[in-house]
Design a protein around this motif. Structure first.
Motif, mmCIF file in Angstrom:
data_model
loop_
_atom_site.group_PDB
_atom_site.id
_atom_site.type_symbol
_atom_site.label_atom_id
_atom_site.label_comp_id
_atom_site.label_asym_id
_atom_site.label_seq_id
_atom_site.Cartn_x
_atom_site.Cartn_y
_atom_site.Cartn_z
ATOM 1 N N GLU A 371 -0.528 -11.004 -5.582
ATOM 2 C CA GLU A 371 -1.961 -11.020 -5.823
ATOM 3 C C GLU A 371 -2.394 -9.846 -6.701
ATOM 4 O OE1 GLU A 371 -4.073 -11.071 -2.174
ATOM 5 O OE2 GLU A 371 -3.418 -13.086 -1.602
ATOM 6 N N ASP A 372 -3.630 -9.929 -7.172
ATOM 7 C CA ASP A 372 -4.254 -8.826 -7.893
ATOM 8 C C ASP A 372 -5.090 -8.033 -6.885
ATOM 9 O OD1 ASP A 372 -3.285 -9.618 -10.480
ATOM 10 O OD2 ASP A 372 -4.791 -11.215 -10.459
ATOM 11 N N VAL A 373 -4.677 -6.803 -6.633
ATOM 12 C CA VAL A 373 -5.330 -5.958 -5.634
ATOM 13 C C VAL A 373 -6.227 -4.946 -6.335
ATOM 14 C CG1 VAL A 373 -4.891 -4.117 -3.952
ATOM 15 C CG2 VAL A 373 -3.576 -6.234 -3.853
ATOM 16 N N TYR A 374 -7.378 -4.655 -5.725
ATOM 17 C CA TYR A 374 -8.308 -3.668 -6.272
ATOM 18 C C TYR A 374 -8.464 -2.518 -5.293
ATOM 19 C CZ TYR A 374 -9.372 -7.039 -9.871
ATOM 20 O OH TYR A 374 -9.261 -7.895 -10.936
ATOM 21 N N ILE A 375 -8.400 -1.300 -5.822
ATOM 22 C CA ILE A 375 -8.556 -0.090 -5.020
ATOM 23 C C ILE A 375 -9.695 0.719 -5.622
ATOM 24 C CG2 ILE A 375 -7.478 2.085 -4.323
ATOM 25 C CD1 ILE A 375 -4.815 0.606 -4.272
ATOM 26 N N VAL A 376 -10.645 1.101 -4.776
ATOM 27 C CA VAL A 376 -11.830 1.815 -5.240
ATOM 28 C C VAL A 376 -11.712 3.279 -4.839
ATOM 29 C CG1 VAL A 376 -14.347 1.916 -5.208
ATOM 30 C CG2 VAL A 376 -13.175 -0.280 -4.944
ATOM 31 N N GLY A 377 -11.700 4.182 -5.816
ATOM 32 C CA GLY A 377 -11.621 5.605 -5.523
ATOM 33 C C GLY A 377 -10.736 6.319 -6.522
ATOM 34 N N GLY A 378 -10.929 7.637 -6.634
ATOM 35 C CA GLY A 378 -10.167 8.389 -7.618
ATOM 36 C C GLY A 378 -9.492 9.624 -7.071
ATOM 37 N N ALA A 379 -9.425 9.768 -5.738
ATOM 38 C CA ALA A 379 -8.777 10.932 -5.140
ATOM 39 C C ALA A 379 -7.351 10.584 -4.706
ATOM 40 C CB ALA A 379 -9.598 11.450 -3.970
ATOM 41 N N ASN A 380 -6.674 11.541 -4.059
ATOM 42 C CA ASN A 380 -5.267 11.349 -3.706
ATOM 43 C C ASN A 380 -5.033 10.138 -2.818
ATOM 44 O OD1 ASN A 380 -4.555 13.562 -5.180
ATOM 45 N ND2 ASN A 380 -3.716 14.736 -3.490
ATOM 46 N N SER A 381 -5.924 9.914 -1.846
ATOM 47 C CA SER A 381 -5.719 8.797 -0.925
ATOM 48 C C SER A 381 -5.706 7.473 -1.672
ATOM 49 C CB SER A 381 -6.792 8.798 0.156
ATOM 50 O OG SER A 381 -8.079 8.846 -0.423
ATOM 51 N N ALA A 382 -6.579 7.333 -2.666
ATOM 52 C CA ALA A 382 -6.604 6.111 -3.463
ATOM 53 C C ALA A 382 -5.335 5.990 -4.313
ATOM 54 C CB ALA A 382 -7.841 6.094 -4.355
ATOM 55 N N GLY A 383 -4.892 7.096 -4.897
ATOM 56 C CA GLY A 383 -3.676 7.076 -5.693
ATOM 57 C C GLY A 383 -2.449 6.729 -4.880
ATOM 58 N N GLN A 384 -2.349 7.291 -3.663
ATOM 59 C CA GLN A 384 -1.224 6.976 -2.794
ATOM 60 C C GLN A 384 -1.219 5.503 -2.414
ATOM 61 O OE1 GLN A 384 -2.274 9.865 0.103
ATOM 62 N NE2 GLN A 384 -1.148 11.530 -0.863
ATOM 63 N N ALA A 385 -2.418 4.955 -2.170
ATOM 64 C CA ALA A 385 -2.509 3.530 -1.842
ATOM 65 C C ALA A 385 -2.077 2.672 -3.033
ATOM 66 C CB ALA A 385 -3.934 3.188 -1.426
ATOM 67 N N ALA A 386 -2.448 3.089 -4.242
ATOM 68 C CA ALA A 386 -2.050 2.334 -5.436
ATOM 69 C C ALA A 386 -0.535 2.290 -5.577
ATOM 70 C CB ALA A 386 -2.690 2.955 -6.676
ATOM 71 N N VAL A 387 0.124 3.419 -5.342
ATOM 72 C CA VAL A 387 1.588 3.452 -5.401
ATOM 73 C C VAL A 387 2.178 2.520 -4.344
ATOM 74 C CG1 VAL A 387 3.626 4.907 -5.084
ATOM 75 C CG2 VAL A 387 1.651 5.793 -6.348
ATOM 76 N N PHE A 388 1.630 2.575 -3.138
ATOM 77 C CA PHE A 388 2.143 1.758 -2.035
ATOM 78 C C PHE A 388 1.999 0.267 -2.327
ATOM 79 C CE2 PHE A 388 1.132 -0.516 1.955
ATOM 80 C CZ PHE A 388 2.345 -0.385 2.605
ATOM 81 N N PHE A 389 0.798 -0.162 -2.697
ATOM 82 C CA PHE A 389 0.567 -1.599 -2.898
ATOM 83 C C PHE A 389 1.227 -2.124 -4.168
ATOM 84 C CE2 PHE A 389 -2.952 -0.859 0.121
ATOM 85 C CZ PHE A 389 -2.664 -1.877 1.021
ATOM 86 N N SER A 390 1.610 -1.236 -5.082
ATOM 87 C CA SER A 390 2.298 -1.698 -6.291
ATOM 88 C C SER A 390 3.640 -2.338 -5.968
ATOM 89 C CB SER A 390 2.494 -0.528 -7.264
ATOM 90 O OG SER A 390 3.451 0.398 -6.767
ATOM 91 N N LYS A 391 4.189 -2.045 -4.795
ATOM 92 C CA LYS A 391 5.470 -2.622 -4.396
ATOM 93 C C LYS A 391 5.316 -4.047 -3.884
ATOM 94 C CE LYS A 391 6.787 2.011 -2.901
ATOM 95 N NZ LYS A 391 7.017 2.884 -1.721
#
Length: 554
Positions: A371-391
């Motif tokens: 799927e195409d996932v959307y993450i809202v935010g620009g701090a570390n927690s959002a970045g860590q989530a982006a790395v995680f869901f990219s898998k």
């Protein structure tokens, strides 16, 4: 078990393999059986025989660089046979970066650089940690809790998150599947009763509260005493730090948590800049270790207890719960942390838990595949989530309101995101509206660069915006700033004068609130640094000040 639990070492260099086995036998030979293999294939064959015999494997140490089958590939297959065995990777210095990147694949507990001399300093502490982790779960069968619900049911999601964050094993059944329907029929429930929680002993709970689930699955909810030396409110990094240091220094300590220990940090998919974890650690792992550490020193941990009031009663500080009961203590550490701000977009509130999620919501990871996932935010927690869901996801779209990531995200994380092909960073972009009936179906995005909107298909959006302290329940008991953060120490002084009503013949201690004996640590404190390490440090510092208060500060 028919014999001692096994420690296995795998290395294609016979000399190294013998040396590892020798050092392990020297310290652990009386309690564990040490086995070694010269290849991944030989080790897997041995593990299959061990499985058939019914023996237990406590830990596996595998060399990273082996011909035919490297350490990562071997550990992936070994996990299928012994999923609860702890894992360590042996690696040369030149392979460190590659090993660290590969560690996420099999969730390795540690990695060891060769050579490991002296073993007393480099090998044994690692193996001690491995066997301690293994003993915590053993190789016994896991008694699973069953959850029957619907994918797009917000209460079902909340139950799954509660169990996952409290490290309670469970199995998920959809009400749309035959087995889910059979379970509902067996316990006399209907689809309208979901979520239904079925405990390992066969009891069923229909649409239960967190407190009901906690009690049913064996989490501690009732205090053992009415009075303590120290009550810690909030189980994030600051609260866990205060509990560990308070209990280890002899204070009768109880930690009270509203939902699950870990706070926002416990929801993080990966923390890579925390001291002492060069290969990173998930928030859940860090939380689990800290909780067990606090309990080892004698701290009580109460889960699913909602604190609604804090008051002074003579020299005691009284904490009142939502059910009307209360406990008291000589001192209190307030560490309730912060929660993510709600997404200010029409439709988002009604779709929360049904496609709109706050925090990583790792229980949803499998459902984001393709799927195409959307993450809202620009701090570390959002970045860590982006790395995680990219898998898992086809694409991950990071929506950042600001002009750049550099102002709010760590450099190492920005570099990681740039290297992941399916992660797309969209600057100056915000969610204007969420659309859907039973669940999230689409988002309307606004691009501030062009002042245009775009409607995109979306089943999942994960929100990491801002931080709001959960302090409304405090009322006038403590002085707070205009945003709700609690003022402490020097911030309470106005032109060098103590706050109105301050009863002590001294200034407030550094982390002390406007109520003597109540200390504040972590994100809930005004002017705090919003990092895991600083929160843990403040928790430890608060205990030092508690001692000072108890000895000569009252």
């Amino acid at each position: 078990m028919s014999s001692k639990p096994i420690l296995m070492t795998v290395d294609d260099d016979p000399a190294v393999s013998r040396a590892v086995a020798r050092d392990l036998r020297r310290k652990y030979g009386s309690d564990y059986r040490v086995m070694r293999a010269d290849s991944g294939a030989d080790a897997l064959e041995a593990l299959r025989e061990i499985k058939l015999r019914g023996d237990a494997v406590a830990a596996i140490l595998a060399d990273y660089r082996m011909p035919q089958m490297d350490g990562i590939a071997f550990l992936e297959q070994a996990m299928d046979l012994f999923p609860r065995a702890r894992r360590a990777l042996l690696t040369a210095y030149a392979d460190t970066d590659a090993a660290i990147q590969a560690i996420n694949v099999v969730d390795v507990d540690h990695y060891l650089l060769k050579p490991w001399e002296p073993p007393e300093e480099k090998l044994y502490p690692v193996v001690d940690a491995l066997v301690e982790l293994w003993r915590a779960t053993g190789d016994r069968a896991v008694e699973e809790t069953k959850v029957v619900g619907h994918r797009w049911s917000a209460p079902s999601y909340e139950v799954r998150e509660f169990l996952a964050r409290n490290s309670v094993p469970y199995k998920w059944y959809s009400v749309d599947d035959a087995e889910g329907c059979r379970l509902l029929e067996a316990c006399g429930a209907d689809p309208v009763d979901i979520p239904v929680v079925i405990t390992a002993d066969g009891r069923s709970l229909r649409n239960p509260t967190g407190a009901e689930i906690a009690e049913a699955v064996g989490l501690s909810t009732q205090p053992a005493s009415a009075f303590y030396d120290l009550v810690v409110i909030g189980g994030g990094p600051a609260g866990l730090g205060a509990s560990v240091y308070g209990a280890s220094e002899g204070l009768r300590t109880v930690l009270v948590e509203r939902q699950a220990t870990g706070g926002q940090a416990g929801q993080s998919s990966r923390i890579e800049n925390y001291l002492g974890f060069p290969d990173g650690v998930s928030g859940a792992q860090l939380t689990d270790r800290a909780r067990r550490q606090a309990q080892k020193f004698g701290a009580e941990v109460l889960t699913a207890r909602d604190v609604v009031a804090l008051e002074e009663r003579g020299s005691a500080r009284v904490v009142r719960f939502g059910d009307g009961t209360e406990i008291a203590a000589h001192a209190v550490v307030l560490a309730t942390g912060v929660s993510y701000r709600a997404l200010d977009a029409p439709g988002a509130e009604n779709l929360t838990g049904r496609g709109v999620y706050y925090g990583s919501a790792t229980t949803e990871a499998a459902d984001t595949r393709g799927e195409d996932v959307y993450i809202v935010g620009g701090a570390n927690s959002a970045g860590q989530a982006a790395v995680f869901f990219s898998k898992y996801a086809k694409t991950v779209n990071l929506l950042v309101r600001g002009k750049s990531l550099e102002a709010s995200m760590s450099h190492y994380l920005i570099q990681q995101l740039k290297a992941i092909d399916n992660v797309h960073v969209r600057l100056r972009t915000s969610v204007e509206e969420a659309h859907g009936t039973d669940h999230l179906e689409e988002l309307t995005l606004r691009d501030a660069n062009t002042d245009t909107t775009e409607r995109v298909a979306a089943d999942h959006v994960f929100v990491f915006i801002g931080a709001a302290p959960r302090t409304d329940w405090i009322g006038d008991a403590l002085v707070r700033d205009s945003h709700g953060f609690v003022l402490t120490g020097p911030d309470l002084l106005v032109e060098g004068k103590r706050p109105v009503g301050w009863p002590m013949d001294r200034d407030p201690f550094y982390l002390e609130s406007s109520l003597p004996g109540v200390f504040v640590a972590g994100d809930v404190r005004a002017q705090s640094v919003k990092r895991v390490a600083s929160a843990v440090g403040e928790g430890a510092m608060a205990v030092t000040l508690v001692h000072q208060y108890l000895v000569d500060g009252r």
